[in-house]
Design a protein around this motif. Structure first.
Motif, PDB file in Angstrom:
ATOM      1  N   LEU A 207       0.834  -1.197   0.000  1.00 35.33           N
ATOM      2  CA  LEU A 207       0.000   0.000   0.000  1.00 35.33           C
ATOM      3  C   LEU A 207       0.873   1.253   0.000  1.00 35.33           C
ATOM      4  O   LEU A 207       0.622   2.210  -0.735  1.00 35.33           O
ATOM      5  N   ASP A 208       1.923   1.231   0.837  1.00 41.46           N
ATOM      6  CA  ASP A 208       2.831   2.399   0.902  1.00 41.46           C
ATOM      7  C   ASP A 208       3.481   2.654  -0.448  1.00 41.46           C
ATOM      8  O   ASP A 208       3.626   3.803  -0.876  1.00 41.46           O
ATOM      9  N   ALA A 209       3.886   1.580  -1.096  1.00 37.89           N
ATOM     10  CA  ALA A 209       4.524   1.739  -2.409  1.00 37.89           C
ATOM     11  C   ALA A 209       3.543   2.338  -3.409  1.00 37.89           C
ATOM     12  O   ALA A 209       3.885   3.237  -4.191  1.00 37.89           O
ATOM     13  N   LEU A 210       2.296   1.872  -3.353  1.00 33.02           N
ATOM     14  CA  LEU A 210       1.275   2.407  -4.271  1.00 33.02           C
ATOM     15  C   LEU A 210       1.076   3.901  -4.011  1.00 33.02           C
ATOM     16  O   LEU A 210       0.970   4.710  -4.944  1.00 33.02           O
ATOM     17  N   LYS A 211       1.048   4.251  -2.737  1.00 35.08           N
ATOM     18  CA  LYS A 211       0.852   5.675  -2.364  1.00 35.08           C
ATOM     19  C   LYS A 211       1.959   6.546  -2.960  1.00 35.08           C
ATOM     20  O   LYS A 211       1.700   7.606  -3.537  1.00 35.08           O
ATOM     21  N   LYS A 212       3.179   6.065  -2.810  1.00 34.49           N
ATOM     22  CA  LYS A 212       4.328   6.855  -3.301  1.00 34.49           C
ATOM     23  C   LYS A 212       4.277   6.957  -4.825  1.00 34.49           C
ATOM     24  O   LYS A 212       4.574   8.019  -5.397  1.00 34.49           O
ATOM     25  N   MET A 213       3.919   5.863  -5.470  1.00 34.53           N
ATOM     26  CA  MET A 213       3.864   5.878  -6.930  1.00 34.53           C
ATOM     27  C   MET A 213       2.807   6.871  -7.415  1.00 34.53           C
ATOM     28  O   MET A 213       3.031   7.619  -8.377  1.00 34.53           O
ATOM     29  N   VAL A 214       1.656   6.874  -6.751  1.00 30.24           N
ATOM     30  CA  VAL A 214       0.579   7.801  -7.154  1.00 30.24           C
ATOM     31  C   VAL A 214       0.971   9.243  -6.822  1.00 30.24           C
ATOM     32  O   VAL A 214       0.658  10.166  -7.578  1.00 30.24           O
ATOM     33  N   ALA A 215       1.691   9.434  -5.701  1.00 28.24           N
ATOM     34  CA  ALA A 215       2.149  10.789  -5.352  1.00 28.24           C
ATOM     35  C   ALA A 215       3.096  11.331  -6.421  1.00 28.24           C
ATOM     36  O   ALA A 215       3.064  12.521  -6.760  1.00 28.24           O
ATOM     37  N   ASN A 216       3.902  10.433  -6.983  1.00 25.82           N
ATOM     38  CA  ASN A 216       4.810  10.836  -8.071  1.00 25.82           C
ATOM     39  C   ASN A 216       4.077  11.111  -9.378  1.00 25.82           C
ATOM     40  O   ASN A 216       4.515  11.910 -10.198  1.00 25.82           O
ATOM     41  N   HIS A 217       2.964  10.412  -9.561  1.00 22.43           N
ATOM     42  CA  HIS A 217       2.183  10.546 -10.813  1.00 22.43           C
ATOM     43  C   HIS A 217       0.702  10.720 -10.453  1.00 22.43           C
ATOM     44  O   HIS A 217      -0.103   9.834 -10.671  1.00 22.43           O
ATOM     45  N   PRO A 218       0.355  11.897  -9.902  1.00 24.20           N
ATOM     46  CA  PRO A 218      -1.027  12.060  -9.423  1.00 24.20           C
ATOM     47  C   PRO A 218      -2.064  12.131 -10.544  1.00 24.20           C
ATOM     48  O   PRO A 218      -3.220  11.789 -10.343  1.00 24.20           O
ATOM     49  N   THR A 219      -1.613  12.619 -11.731  1.00 22.43           N
ATOM     50  CA  THR A 219      -2.563  12.668 -12.857  1.00 22.43           C
ATOM     51  C   THR A 219      -1.851  12.192 -14.118  1.00 22.43           C
ATOM     52  O   THR A 219      -0.625  12.131 -14.179  1.00 22.43           O
ATOM     53  N   THR A 220      -2.649  11.905 -15.113  1.00 21.90           N
ATOM     54  CA  THR A 220      -2.093  11.541 -16.431  1.00 21.90           C
ATOM     55  C   THR A 220      -1.745  12.828 -17.171  1.00 21.90           C
ATOM     56  O   THR A 220      -2.004  13.925 -16.667  1.00 21.90           O
ATOM     57  N   LYS A 221      -1.194  12.682 -18.365  1.00 19.88           N
ATOM     58  CA  LYS A 221      -0.823  13.869 -19.173  1.00 19.88           C
ATOM     59  C   LYS A 221      -2.065  14.697 -19.496  1.00 19.88           C
ATOM     60  O   LYS A 221      -1.996  15.905 -19.649  1.00 19.88           O
ATOM     61  N   SER A 222      -3.241  14.025 -19.567  1.00 20.11           N
ATOM     62  CA  SER A 222      -4.461  14.774 -19.896  1.00 20.11           C
ATOM     63  C   SER A 222      -5.191  15.249 -18.647  1.00 20.11           C
ATOM     64  O   SER A 222      -6.319  15.724 -18.714  1.00 20.11           O
ATOM     65  N   GLY A 223      -4.561  15.103 -17.489  1.00 24.42           N
ATOM     66  CA  GLY A 223      -5.128  15.657 -16.253  1.00 24.42           C
ATOM     67  C   GLY A 223      -6.085  14.744 -15.511  1.00 24.42           C
ATOM     68  O   GLY A 223      -6.746  15.152 -14.563  1.00 24.42           O
ATOM     69  N   LYS A 224      -6.154  13.475 -15.913  1.00 24.26           N
ATOM     70  CA  LYS A 224      -7.090  12.565 -15.227  1.00 24.26           C
ATOM     71  C   LYS A 224      -6.385  11.927 -14.032  1.00 24.26           C
ATOM     72  O   LYS A 224      -5.184  11.645 -14.064  1.00 24.26           O
ATOM     73  N   LYS A 225      -7.151  11.691 -12.999  1.00 24.40           N
ATOM     74  CA  LYS A 225      -6.601  11.159 -11.755  1.00 24.40           C
ATOM     75  C   LYS A 225      -6.036   9.742 -11.962  1.00 24.40           C
ATOM     76  O   LYS A 225      -6.616   8.932 -12.672  1.00 24.40           O
ATOM     77  N   THR A 226      -4.903   9.478 -11.306  1.00 21.10           N
ATOM     78  CA  THR A 226      -4.382   8.108 -11.324  1.00 21.10           C
ATOM     79  C   THR A 226      -4.759   7.426 -10.015  1.00 21.10           C
ATOM     80  O   THR A 226      -5.029   8.083  -9.002  1.00 21.10           O
ATOM     81  N   TYR A 227      -4.746   6.108 -10.057  1.00 21.07           N
ATOM     82  CA  TYR A 227      -5.103   5.303  -8.890  1.00 21.07           C
ATOM     83  C   TYR A 227      -3.979   4.314  -8.598  1.00 21.07           C
ATOM     84  O   TYR A 227      -3.242   3.923  -9.495  1.00 21.07           O
ATOM     85  N   GLY A 228      -3.908   3.941  -7.325  1.00 23.09           N
ATOM     86  CA  GLY A 228      -2.903   2.949  -6.946  1.00 23.09           C
ATOM     87  C   GLY A 228      -3.272   1.583  -7.480  1.00 23.09           C
ATOM     88  O   GLY A 228      -2.468   0.865  -8.038  1.00 23.09           O
ATOM     89  N   ILE A 229      -4.535   1.250  -7.276  1.00 24.68           N
ATOM     90  CA  ILE A 229      -4.950  -0.108  -7.619  1.00 24.68           C
ATOM     91  C   ILE A 229      -6.235  -0.056  -8.420  1.00 24.68           C
ATOM     92  O   ILE A 229      -7.087   0.809  -8.223  1.00 24.68           O
ATOM     93  N   SER A 230      -6.321  -0.974  -9.317  1.00 23.85           N
ATOM     94  CA  SER A 230      -7.548  -1.080 -10.083  1.00 23.85           C
ATOM     95  C   SER A 230      -7.948  -2.532 -10.043  1.00 23.85           C
ATOM     96  O   SER A 230      -7.157  -3.393  -9.672  1.00 23.85           O
ATOM     97  N   PHE A 231      -9.138  -2.795 -10.421  1.00 23.03           N
ATOM     98  CA  PHE A 231      -9.486  -4.189 -10.626  1.00 23.03           C
ATOM     99  C   PHE A 231     -10.665  -4.251 -11.551  1.00 23.03           C
ATOM    100  O   PHE A 231     -11.370  -3.275 -11.771  1.00 23.03           O
TER     101      PHE A 231
END
Lengths: 566, 317
Positions: A207-231
């Motif tokens: 979970l911590d790793a996902l948080k850090k990854m999303v903090a580094n990439h909070p949105t896509t190039k088009s401004g859409k929100k990124t998520y840690g996990i999907s399913f």
């Protein structure tokens, strides 16, 4: 008035005739042991050529695209007709298999052979005496008979007869199979390396790793929100939702069941501490805004589109989903510029309180295949199944037509052996895989034409799958990382609850309550709300009969273990 | 001289001869209708015999005659099922909202269209209003997902206006479900249903409006005293049929728009019968639920029709 009465009488007679026409037959059918005579000639595969064309009519009960099946089977069908004088009509429907089978039974319109059935579906046919007993037929075979010495004790009916064969058997004994982890947690490798590749061996660290990854990439190039996990939720109504069975492996749940190894007691995840831990964890992902709530609504294609838009740092589910739906598309879009670490890599994440994760159930028995009472030439079917279980039969039906330009294997008639082409091996094992599946599938590859078949290793160490027999660096890594996550699930998979069981309605009720409750609990806005929802779900499910359903699975699981001695 | 009185000749004929005579007299009409009658016979009447499985322990594949009778067991099972109150609540709520809002909506649209002066504009509006009728529910569901999704148009508008600070997942919240489905139903059917009322209005004598104008009636006066009373028969007839269909709250739209999170709001009789009957292979149970719905609907139609006949002197039959 008289005319009205006459019309009423005529309609009543018509209705009566309509009732009678809905009747089916109840008599037992005798098994025809006669095979189509052979000409004496033997083809390059060692198959004795039949005098007349053997026609095999096979329905695949797996829900798939019939157009795709026709497209990918066409060449192989023609090849088998030319080389073997065997005409296989293998078809499927893109509808719920249970509904399709019920319709077939009620209209008395079902084919000679049905494959890819589950244990419950087979039981229905056996109970109705619409499945032929196969003992005498199996006795006349060679390769099939040898293989079934191992499996037939597990699939004999209560009357001691064998009514079913197996489709893709062999996935439980580690000595017999090539390990392939089907389900696992994944992380996007390039983003993971950016944060220093920290330890992710426990759920909290993941979970911590996902948080850090999303903090580094909070949105896509088009401004859409990124998520840690999907399913991607299969949305199949069950007492164990698909996402619980995927992620449950992190906490030691086995397809939603908490099984005590020492006593073999089976407890449903909703009644177990492990299940509560799992729900809390999923809710925590949501509270940290790492969880894409649309997972409950999306189709797999919509999920893939979001993934291609680089909106997900991780995924937990079938290993090939991100590859097939996301990174393969990245490769096509970027071509030569595609960075090799822009992919999802598979890791083992487990709770500290369990010895091994349990992501990967192995079922020795797989799917089932039956010959129905409509089959007039069962001996011919059995002869073909015998060939399918020979070494070369596994390769032909698994790898497709050999010796063509797009073929992935060559067949040497003189030595009666086959091996992969260097080109295919090089492409499939490349770090940036450039293997094009389409031409290979058009030749019947990827097990398109398999009716029975096996996943057991062959004498040369390969099996029926190209990419299991030749693993690239990433698949090797996956199976190495997840080598402790396998467990034998045969006894549980073989538990059958037929439609006439009075518990079937209770199970559906519980499934409805659980499917609603678990998703609401995951999306709850606080942990207290989450636990309150899951608490209520548990109470409602128990009221609806969850404990009775649990007892049924518990008793039958133990009975299977006792019957099979493992 | 032989009598040319057809009645007298008729009395001398046998039943079969009389039938032939009538058939021959109306042969053109029979030729037109015979194919449809056969179709109705085969697909609507003959299958009705299958309703017997509602009283039998029938499983697909078994001989219907050899199945055991279970009497009213399935009906009892349905009425005592734990889901029954919720299923009935949802069915009556969705149907009730459709009747409350969906019934007057086409009348209002028809009245407004009728009042329009510019014929071309009226035609355009009318055509646009009944196009949704031809759009399948699958497409409507996709449109709704686009509008109401987590990143849908509605959330984007509300976020940009500052009305909300976090997106609302409308399709996950059961409390919005009835509203969404009612609005979708109205949008889809309003244009098509208004055609009936427009055709009824077109049959109103112009002289009545002229007389009304002479009497000093304004636009609303003419609407209240002339238009609505003139189409009252159409309204009441459709109302009777609408009440009869109160247990038909939909099926396709619930399956497409509903999900596990909104199950407690979307599960209606038809989806329940599908899940617990068809999907589980319990065809007898599904048939029993369907039969119960049909019997209640027929009773409602007759009941409301009788009431309407007594109070308004208008009846379907």
């Amino acid at each position: 008035m008289k005319i009205k009465k006459s019309i009423a009488c005529v309609l009543s007679v018509i209705m009566l005739i309509g009732m009678l026409s809905g009747c089916g037959q109840d008599e037992e059918v005798k098994v025809n042991l006669e095979m189509t005579p052979t000409t004496g000639e033997v083809n390059e595969y060692g198959w004795k050529m039949p005098k007349e064309t053997i026609k095999l009519d096979v329905f695949s009960a797996l829900q798939s695209s019939p157009d795709d099946m026709k497209k990918y089977n066409e060449k192989m069908k023609d090849y088998l007709l030319e080389k073997f004088n065997v005409d296989i009509n293998l078809y499927c429907y893109d509808t719920n298999p249970d509904e399709r089978l019920n319709l077939m039974l009620s209209s008395n319109d079902y084919p000679d052979c049905i494959t890819y059935l589950n244990a419950t579906q087979v039981e229905k046919f056996i109970k109705m005496k619409k499945a032929l007993p196969l003992d005498e037929l199996v006795d006349k075979t060679t390769d099939l008979k040898k293989r079934y010495e191992r499996y037939s004790p597990m699939i004999r009916s209560e009357d001691g007869k064998l009514y079913q064969l197996l489709t893709r058997c062999g996935k439980a004994d580690m000595d017999l199979m090539i390990p392939c982890a089907d389900t696992c947690p994944m992380l996007r490798l390039d983003w993971y390396k950016e944060i220093g590749s920290p330890d992710i061996s426990t759920p909290e660290k993941y979970l911590d790793a996902l948080k850090k990854m999303v903090a580094n990439h909070p949105t896509t190039k088009s401004g859409k929100k990124t998520y840690g996990i999907s399913f991607y939720d299969t949305k199949k109504s069950d007492i164990t939702p698909s996402y619980i069975s995927y992620v449950g492996g992190m906490f030691g749940l086995k397809q939603g069941w908490d099984i005590d190894e020492s006593t073999n007691e089976v407890v449903h995840w909703l009644n177990s501490d492990k299940g509560m831990k799992l729900i809390k964890y999923l809710n925590k992902l949501n509270l940290e805004e790492l969880f894409d709530p649309e997972g409950f609504l999306m189709s797999i294609e919509e999920w893939g589109e979001k993934g291609v838009d680089e909106r997900y740092a991780g995924y937990i589910g079938p290993w090939f989903h991100p590859g097939y739906y996301i990174s393969d598309n990245w490769m096509k879009l970027m071509g030569e510029d595609y960075p090799k670490e822009m992919r999802y890599v598979h890791y083992d994440v487990k709770d500290s309180e369990i010895e091994h994760s349990t992501y990967n159930p192995q079922d020795a028995l797989g799917f089932r295949v039956i010959l129905t009472d409509k089959c007039k030439n069962p001996a011919d079917y059995m002869r073909w199944f015998d060939f399918e279980h020979s070494e070369i039969g596994v390769k032909l039906t698994g790898y497709g037509i050999p010796n063509e330009e797009a073929s992935i294997w060559t067949y040497d008639e003189a030595t009666k052996t086959g091996k992969f082409t260097d080109k295919a091996v090089k492409e499939i094992t490349a770090e940036k895989s450039c293997f094009d599946f389409e031409p290979y599938m058009l030749l019947g590859g990827e097990c398109q034409m398999v009716i029975t078949g096996t996943l057991e290793k062959l004498s040369d160490g390969t099996n029926c799958w190209l990419n299991q027999s030749n693993k690239d660096k990433w698949k090797e890594l996956k199976d190495e990382n997840l080598k402790d996550s396998f467990y034998n699930n045969t006894a549980m998979s073989a538990v059958v609850m037929t439609p006439d069981n009075p518990l079937i309605s209770k199970k559906q009720r519980c499934a409805d309550i659980i499917m609603t409750g678990y998703s609401q609990a995951i999306l709850a806005k606080t942990e207290e709300e989450c636990m309150s929802i899951i608490d209520k779900t548990q109470k409602d499910a128990i009221k609806a009969g969850l404990n009775e359903v649990q007892k049924f699975y518990n008793d039958n699981y133990k009975a299977n273990l006792e019957k099979w001695g493992k | 001289m032989k009598p040319r009185n057809k009645t007298l000749r008729h009395d001398n004929k046998s039943f079969f001869q009389r039938v032939l005579f009538e058939f021959n007299k109306e042969r053109q009409l029979w030729i037109i209708t015979i194919i449809m009658l056969i179709w109705v016979l085969i697909f609507a009447y003959i299958p009705m015999a299958g309703i017997i499985i509602a009283f039998k322990n029938y499983e697909p594949g078994y001989n219907m005659w050899n199945c055991d009778w279970v009497g009213f067991q399935y009906f009892k099972e349905f009425f005592t099922a734990p889901e029954f109150p919720q299923v009935m609540r949802n069915t009556l709520a969705i149907s009730g909202l459709n009747i409350l809002f969906g019934f007057p909506a086409p009348i209002i649209l028809a009245v407004l269209l009728n009042e329009m002066g510019r014929k071309k504009f009226k035609k355009v509006v009318q055509t646009v209003s009944y196009i949704p009728h031809f759009i399948s529910w699958v497409v409507v569901a996709s449109i709704l997902f686009t509008i109401l999704g987590n990143e849908g148009i509605l959330n984007n508008i509300l976020l940009s206006l500052g009305v909300i600070d976090k997106p609302i997942i409308y399709l996950y919240e059961g409390k919005y479900f009835w509203t969404i489905i009612t609005i979708a139903n109205i949008w889809k059917s309003i244009g098509w249903s208004s055609i009936l009322y427009l055709s009824a209005m077109s049959g109103i004598d112009e002289e009545l409006y002229q007389a009304g104008a002479v009497d000093g009636l304004g636009r609303f006066g003419m609407l209240w005293h002339i238009t609505l009373p003139s189409i009252a028969v159409t309204i009441v007839l459709l109302w009777i049929l609408g009440i009869g269909g109160i247990l038909n709250a939909g099926f396709e739209q619930q399956l497409l728009l509903g999900n596990d999170q909104t199950r407690t709001y979307y599960e209606v009789i038809d989806t329940y019968a599908y899940k617990y009957g068809i999907q589980q292979g319990r065809y007898g149970y599904g048939a029993a639920v369907g039969l119960m719905k049909g019997v209640i609907s027929v009773a409602l139609v007759f009941g409301v029709n009788h009431l309407s006949k007594k109070t308004l002197d208008i009846s379907v039959m």
